[in-house]
Design a protein around this motif. Structure first.
Motif, PDB file in Angstrom:
ATOM      1  N   UNK A  56      62.376  -5.692   0.091  1.00 10.64           N
ATOM      2  CA  UNK A  56      63.567  -6.778  -1.028  1.00 10.64           C
ATOM      3  C   UNK A  56      65.037  -5.553  -0.493  1.00 10.64           C
ATOM      4  N   UNK A  57      65.009  -6.948  -1.991  1.00  7.64           N
ATOM      5  CA  UNK A  57      67.084  -6.553  -1.882  1.00  7.64           C
ATOM      6  C   UNK A  57      66.659  -5.530  -2.230  1.00  7.64           C
ATOM      7  N   UNK A  58      67.775  -4.955  -2.643  1.00 11.01           N
ATOM      8  CA  UNK A  58      67.266  -3.376  -3.923  1.00 11.01           C
ATOM      9  C   UNK A  58      69.608  -3.064  -3.868  1.00 11.01           C
ATOM     10  N   UNK A  59      69.963  -2.985  -5.119  1.00 13.38           N
ATOM     11  CA  UNK A  59      70.868  -1.737  -5.560  1.00 13.38           C
ATOM     12  C   UNK A  59      70.617  -0.550  -5.127  1.00 13.38           C
ATOM     13  N   UNK A  60      71.465   0.597  -5.302  1.00 12.04           N
ATOM     14  CA  UNK A  60      70.876   1.924  -5.756  1.00 12.04           C
ATOM     15  C   UNK A  60      71.749   2.069  -5.945  1.00 12.04           C
ATOM     16  N   UNK A  61      71.482   3.809  -7.411  1.00  9.54           N
ATOM     17  CA  UNK A  61      73.076   3.617  -7.889  1.00  9.54           C
ATOM     18  C   UNK A  61      72.164   5.522  -7.797  1.00  9.54           C
ATOM     19  N   UNK A  62      73.123   6.285  -7.891  1.00 10.54           N
ATOM     20  CA  UNK A  62      73.076   7.676  -8.124  1.00 10.54           C
ATOM     21  C   UNK A  62      74.352   8.065  -7.527  1.00 10.54           C
ATOM     22  N   UNK A  63      74.332   9.709  -8.034  1.00 14.69           N
ATOM     23  CA  UNK A  63      75.475  10.873  -7.507  1.00 14.69           C
ATOM     24  C   UNK A  63      75.176  11.973  -6.505  1.00 14.69           C
ATOM     25  N   UNK A  64      74.633  12.793  -7.289  1.00 11.86           N
ATOM     26  CA  UNK A  64      74.392  13.934  -6.689  1.00 11.86           C
ATOM     27  C   UNK A  64      73.083  13.979  -5.613  1.00 11.86           C
ATOM     28  N   UNK A  65      73.642  14.947  -5.305  1.00 12.48           N
ATOM     29  CA  UNK A  65      72.581  15.667  -3.592  1.00 12.48           C
ATOM     30  C   UNK A  65      70.914  15.217  -3.922  1.00 12.48           C
ATOM     31  N   UNK A  66      70.328  15.782  -4.894  1.00 10.38           N
ATOM     32  CA  UNK A  66      69.421  15.201  -5.488  1.00 10.38           C
ATOM     33  C   UNK A  66      68.750  13.635  -5.392  1.00 10.38           C
ATOM     34  N   UNK A  67      69.503  13.000  -5.600  1.00  7.42           N
ATOM     35  CA  UNK A  67      69.546  12.082  -5.732  1.00  7.42           C
ATOM     36  C   UNK A  67      69.357  10.223  -4.176  1.00  7.42           C
ATOM     37  N   UNK A  68      70.300  11.878  -2.631  1.00  7.18           N
ATOM     38  CA  UNK A  68      70.272  11.256  -2.247  1.00  7.18           C
ATOM     39  C   UNK A  68      68.531  10.951  -0.822  1.00  7.18           C
ATOM     40  N   UNK A  69      67.244  11.666  -1.359  1.00 10.15           N
ATOM     41  CA  UNK A  69      66.089  11.760  -1.225  1.00 10.15           C
ATOM     42  C   UNK A  69      65.486  10.168  -1.247  1.00 10.15           C
ATOM     43  N   UNK A  70      65.762   9.454  -2.413  1.00 10.38           N
ATOM     44  CA  UNK A  70      65.689   8.398  -3.136  1.00 10.38           C
ATOM     45  C   UNK A  70      66.258   7.375  -1.931  1.00 10.38           C
ATOM     46  N   UNK A  71      67.494   7.505  -1.748  1.00 12.51           N
ATOM     47  CA  UNK A  71      67.822   6.610  -0.938  1.00 12.51           C
ATOM     48  C   UNK A  71      67.321   6.591   0.116  1.00 12.51           C
ATOM     49  N   UNK A  72      67.222   7.807   0.688  1.00 11.95           N
ATOM     50  CA  UNK A  72      66.706   7.656   2.634  1.00 11.95           C
ATOM     51  C   UNK A  72      65.185   7.126   2.593  1.00 11.95           C
ATOM     52  N   UNK A  73      64.981   7.641   1.516  1.00 10.96           N
ATOM     53  CA  UNK A  73      63.753   6.365   1.779  1.00 10.96           C
ATOM     54  C   UNK A  73      62.429   5.536   1.453  1.00 10.96           C
ATOM     55  N   UNK A  74      64.029   4.731   0.620  1.00 10.58           N
ATOM     56  CA  UNK A  74      63.727   2.926   0.632  1.00 10.58           C
ATOM     57  C   UNK A  74      64.245   2.417   1.534  1.00 10.58           C
ATOM     58  N   UNK A  75      65.298   3.414   2.547  1.00 10.66           N
ATOM     59  CA  UNK A  75      65.642   3.326   3.312  1.00 10.66           C
ATOM     60  C   UNK A  75      64.229   3.501   4.376  1.00 10.66           C
TER      61      UNK A  75
END
Length: 311
Positions: free
Chosen positions: A1-20
């Motif tokens: 999928x082609x995705x945009x990710x929106x997040x700011x603090x440290x707790x958002x990083x695991x989801x960005x990493x998981x999507x990649x």
């Protein structure tokens, strides 16, 4: 999928990493603009920005994510969906409509309980035994969109808000991956939230973090844990100055005393509450780093009957 990710603090990083890690293409990352640190005027990037730049991703830091120029850029990317974790901005309908499927938010509660900015903190402070995480389709209302998936997690007796948020961030990352993939395949069945069990988790204020020693010991414990690490539980010292508190531990077998009265007993610094005393772990007087409570007591040389909190 082609995705945009929106997040700011440290707790958002695991989801960005998981999507990649799941092989999805992150075509843009939205995060809050660089902000001053706790001390000084130097601007610092968000944890999500730092991670994304290290991965070579395209990072956007708009003041207003729903501004017309940002909406136009999103449309040009022709993305399938957007994943949101603790981004920190309200997303307007014109932006929500700019992707093919939906903007999906990972929220750290089992909706519709604890909608709002501080669900983990409020759950701990309320004495909840179970919390969790939910993915839902973002719509105009505050955390009111139809739910795609949920998970539950027990709140441990010693959990601070920081502990529990870190755990839920790790557990919620694969939930977001699964939810987006189900949405893309047409297998997701987003369910409207019911009107029962709705509760709201307002952002914590400095007043929320003040320890009212006249409360029962278990309530003092919850308040301190819910406010750790931010905004940080605090009290006033006998001289009227402010001190930040680390975790406290109720001591039901110790003799009670006047709420707020502090003493050293068997190597522990005890403070009276509305019921049993609690033992302090660390304390940070104004302008100082946290120190062991017993070491603070020895240095402070407080007299008998010394009182914490407002008189």
């Amino acid at each position: 999928m082609r995705l945009i990710f929106a997040g700011t603090p440290e707790i958002a990083v695991p989801t960005l990493a998981a999507l990649e890690g799941a092989g999805h293409q992150i075509v843009a990352v939205l995060t809050q603009p660089d902000a001053p640190g706790k001390r000084g005027r130097t601007l610092h990037p968000s944890p999500v920005k730092e991670y994304a730049l290290a991965r070579g991703l395209d990072v956007w830091t708009p003041e207003k994510a729903s501004a017309p120029e940002i909406v136009a850029r999103v449309k040009e990317l022709e993305v399938d969906a957007a994943a949101v974790v603790a981004y920190g901005q309200i997303l307007r309908p014109r932006l929500l409509e700019a992707v093919r499927l939906a903007w999906v938010n990972l929220h750290f509660s089992v909706l519709p309980t604890w909608r709002g900015a501080a669900p983990v903190q409020r759950a701990i402070m309320a004495g909840d035994e179970i919390t969790g995480a939910s993915t839902f389709v973002i719509e105009k209302g505050l955390d009111t969109g139809p739910v795609i998936g949920t998970l539950t997690e027990r709140i441990r007796p010693t959990d601070t808000a920081g502990d529990l948020l870190d755990r839920l961030a790790g557990l919620g990352a694969p939930l977001m991956v699964q939810s987006l993939e189900l949405l893309d395949s047409g297998q997701a069945r987003p369910a409207p939230q019911g009107d029962d069990d709705v509760s709201y988790a307002e952002k914590l204020s400095r007043d929320d973090a003040y320890v009212a020693w006249e409360l029962p010991a278990h309530v003092v414990d919850r308040r301190v844990r819910g406010c750790t690490p931010a905004p940080g539980a605090w009290t006033t010292l006998p001289d009227g100055s402010v001190a930040k508190l680390g975790s406290v531990s109720p001591r039901p077998r110790r003799a009670g005393t006047v709420p707020g009265q502090v003493r050293l007993e068997e190597g522990e610094v005890l403070v009276g509450t509305g019921t049993d005393p609690v033992a302090l772990s660390t304390i940070a007087p104004a302008g100082k780093k946290p120190m062991d409570a017993a070491a603070w007591w020895r240095g402070a040389r407080l007299g008998e009957g010394a009182q914490l909190g407002e008189a």
